[in-house]
Design an enzyme around this catalytic site. Structure first.
Site, PDB file in Angstrom:
ATOM      1  N   SER A  17      59.596  46.473  40.692  1.00 23.15           N
ATOM      2  CA  SER A  17      58.605  47.527  40.487  1.00 23.15           C
ATOM      3  C   SER A  17      58.896  48.667  41.434  1.00 23.15           C
ATOM      4  O   SER A  17      59.374  48.451  42.547  1.00 23.15           O
ATOM      5  CB  SER A  17      57.194  46.991  40.756  1.00 23.15           C
ATOM      6  OG  SER A  17      56.248  48.046  40.687  1.00 23.15           O
ATOM      7  N   ALA A  45      54.499  51.198  44.723  1.00 24.23           N
ATOM      8  CA  ALA A  45      54.350  50.668  46.086  1.00 24.23           C
ATOM      9  C   ALA A  45      53.121  49.771  46.224  1.00 24.23           C
ATOM     10  O   ALA A  45      53.160  48.751  46.923  1.00 24.23           O
ATOM     11  CB  ALA A  45      54.285  51.814  47.087  1.00 24.23           C
ATOM     12  N   GLY A  46      52.021  50.130  45.554  1.00 18.96           N
ATOM     13  CA  GLY A  46      50.812  49.315  45.627  1.00 18.96           C
ATOM     14  C   GLY A  46      51.025  47.930  45.035  1.00 18.96           C
ATOM     15  O   GLY A  46      50.600  46.914  45.590  1.00 18.96           O
ATOM     16  N   ASP A  96      53.838  43.538  34.481  1.00 22.22           N
ATOM     17  CA  ASP A  96      53.419  44.668  33.653  1.00 22.22           C
ATOM     18  C   ASP A  96      51.932  44.480  33.447  1.00 22.22           C
ATOM     19  O   ASP A  96      51.486  43.423  33.003  1.00 22.22           O
ATOM     20  CB  ASP A  96      54.158  44.732  32.316  1.00 22.22           C
ATOM     21  CG  ASP A  96      53.982  46.113  31.681  1.00 22.22           C
ATOM     22  OD1 ASP A  96      54.264  47.110  32.366  1.00 22.22           O
ATOM     23  OD2 ASP A  96      53.556  46.197  30.528  1.00 22.22           O
ATOM     24  N   TYR A 106      43.725  52.219  38.274  1.00 20.87           N
ATOM     25  CA  TYR A 106      42.371  52.372  37.733  1.00 20.87           C
ATOM     26  C   TYR A 106      41.316  51.585  38.523  1.00 20.87           C
ATOM     27  O   TYR A 106      40.156  51.527  38.119  1.00 20.87           O
ATOM     28  CB  TYR A 106      42.347  51.910  36.269  1.00 20.87           C
ATOM     29  CG  TYR A 106      43.222  52.731  35.349  1.00 20.87           C
ATOM     30  CD1 TYR A 106      42.755  53.913  34.779  1.00 20.87           C
ATOM     31  CD2 TYR A 106      44.519  52.329  35.047  1.00 20.87           C
ATOM     32  CE1 TYR A 106      43.551  54.671  33.938  1.00 20.87           C
ATOM     33  CE2 TYR A 106      45.332  53.082  34.200  1.00 20.87           C
ATOM     34  CZ  TYR A 106      44.838  54.249  33.650  1.00 20.87           C
ATOM     35  OH  TYR A 106      45.631  54.999  32.811  1.00 20.87           O
ATOM     36  N   LYS A 160      39.890  41.167  46.446  1.00 17.86           N
ATOM     37  CA  LYS A 160      40.498  41.478  45.151  1.00 17.86           C
ATOM     38  C   LYS A 160      41.511  40.404  44.765  1.00 17.86           C
ATOM     39  O   LYS A 160      41.566  39.966  43.613  1.00 17.86           O
ATOM     40  CB  LYS A 160      41.154  42.857  45.185  1.00 17.86           C
ATOM     41  CG  LYS A 160      41.772  43.248  43.841  1.00 17.86           C
ATOM     42  CD  LYS A 160      42.524  44.565  43.908  1.00 17.86           C
ATOM     43  CE  LYS A 160      43.365  44.754  42.657  1.00 17.86           C
ATOM     44  NZ  LYS A 160      44.269  45.901  42.737  1.00 17.86           N
ATOM     45  N   HIS A 177      43.270  40.133  37.950  1.00 22.04           N
ATOM     46  CA  HIS A 177      44.153  39.724  36.856  1.00 22.04           C
ATOM     47  C   HIS A 177      45.514  39.310  37.400  1.00 22.04           C
ATOM     48  O   HIS A 177      46.105  38.339  36.946  1.00 22.04           O
ATOM     49  CB  HIS A 177      44.303  40.859  35.845  1.00 22.04           C
ATOM     50  CG  HIS A 177      44.614  42.188  36.454  1.00 22.04           C
ATOM     51  ND1 HIS A 177      43.851  42.748  37.461  1.00 22.04           N
ATOM     52  CD2 HIS A 177      45.612  43.083  36.230  1.00 22.04           C
ATOM     53  CE1 HIS A 177      44.352  43.923  37.816  1.00 22.04           C
ATOM     54  NE2 HIS A 177      45.421  44.144  37.086  1.00 22.04           N
TER      55      HIS A 177
END
Length: 201
Positions: free
Chosen positions: A16, A19-20, A77, A160, A181, A186
Site C-alpha cells: 500500500s 501511510a495510514g 483493499d 472516511y 478502532k 473492518h
C-alpha cells in the site's frame, strides 16, 4: 477444506502507498514478531486497480508486490459502501478523494448526494490478500456496519473515518483512539481471520 498456509517469513511487504493503512497494518502484525515494509519504502509502483471487487483488487496488489520483491506481501483493499447510494463509493472509495487524496472533499460529496435522505446507513469493507512469491495466496474479508454523521467528527484515523459511526458506538472512527478502532474495525475483523488462518491465532 484445505489448510491455510502459515506465514513465517519476515519482513512482510505491506502493498500500500497509503501511510495510514501501512501504519495500521504494522501495528496489527507487530505482536506476531513480523516487521512491515511499505511498498513506498521499497519503491514499488502502484498497480492499476482493475478488479471488480475488494478481494480482486487486494489480490492484484499483493501478487504484484510479492513478485517484485520475492517476499510475502499483504494487501488491503477497503472502502465505504453507502446504502442510499447503491453501495457507492465502494471499490472507488479512494478515487472519490481525487489525485490529492482529499477525503474532506469526498465526505462532502457523499453528504451532498445524500441530501435529505434519512437513510444514512453504510458499511466499511476490508479485503486482505496475503500472497507469496510462488503465487500462492489467501484472502479474508471483514465488514463493519454503521451510519454516516455530518459534520465529520475527529482527526484520528484516515479516509472516511470522521463521518462513520459504527453500530452501537458513541464515537466516530475519526474520534476513537487507534486501539479502540483496532478492536472493532473492518480491517481488524479481516485481520482476525488472517491471524486464525495463517498466524496460528
Amino acid at each position: 477444506m484445505a489448510m491455510s498456509r502459515r506465514l513465517v517469513e519476515s519482513p512482510l511487504v505491506v502493498a500500500s502507498h497509503n501511510a495510514g493503512k501501512v501504519r495500521e497494518i504494522a501495528e496489527l502484525i507487530a505482536p506476531f514478531g513480523l516487521e512491515a515494509r511499505s511498498a513506498a519504502s521499497l519503491d514499488l509502483p502502484e498497480p492499476e486497480e482493475t478488479g471488480s471487487s475488494f478481494v480482486e483488487n487486494a489480490l492484484l496488489k499483493a501478487h504484484a508486490a510479492a513478485r517484485a520483491t520475492g517476499l510475502p506481501a499483504l494487501a488491503d483493499d477497503s472502502g465505504l459502501a453507502v446504502s442510499a447510494l447503491g453501495g457507492d463509493p465502494g471499490i472507488y472509495s479512494a478515487r472519490w478523494a481525487g489525485p490529492t487524496k482529499d477525503f474532506a472533499l469526498a465526505m462532502a460529496t457523499i453528504n451532498h448526494l445524500l441530501g435529505d435522505n434519512p437513510d444514512r446507513s453504510a458499511h466499511f469493507v476490508c479485503a486482505l490478500a496475503l500472497a507469496w512469491p510462488d503465487g500462492h495466496a489467501e484472502t479474508f474479508e471483514g465488514r463493519v456496519d454503521g451510519v454516516l454523521v455530518w459534520p465529520p467528527r475527529g482527526d484520528q484515523g484516515f479516509g472516511y473515518d470522521p463521518m462513520f459511526l459504527g453500530e452501537g458506538a458513541a464515537e466516530t472512527f475519526g474520534e476513537m483512539d487507534p486501539a479502540a478502532k483496532h478492536a472493532i474495525s473492518h480491517r481488524a475483523r479481516a485481520f482476525a481471520l488472517l491471524v486464525a488462518a495463517c498466524l496460528g491465532g
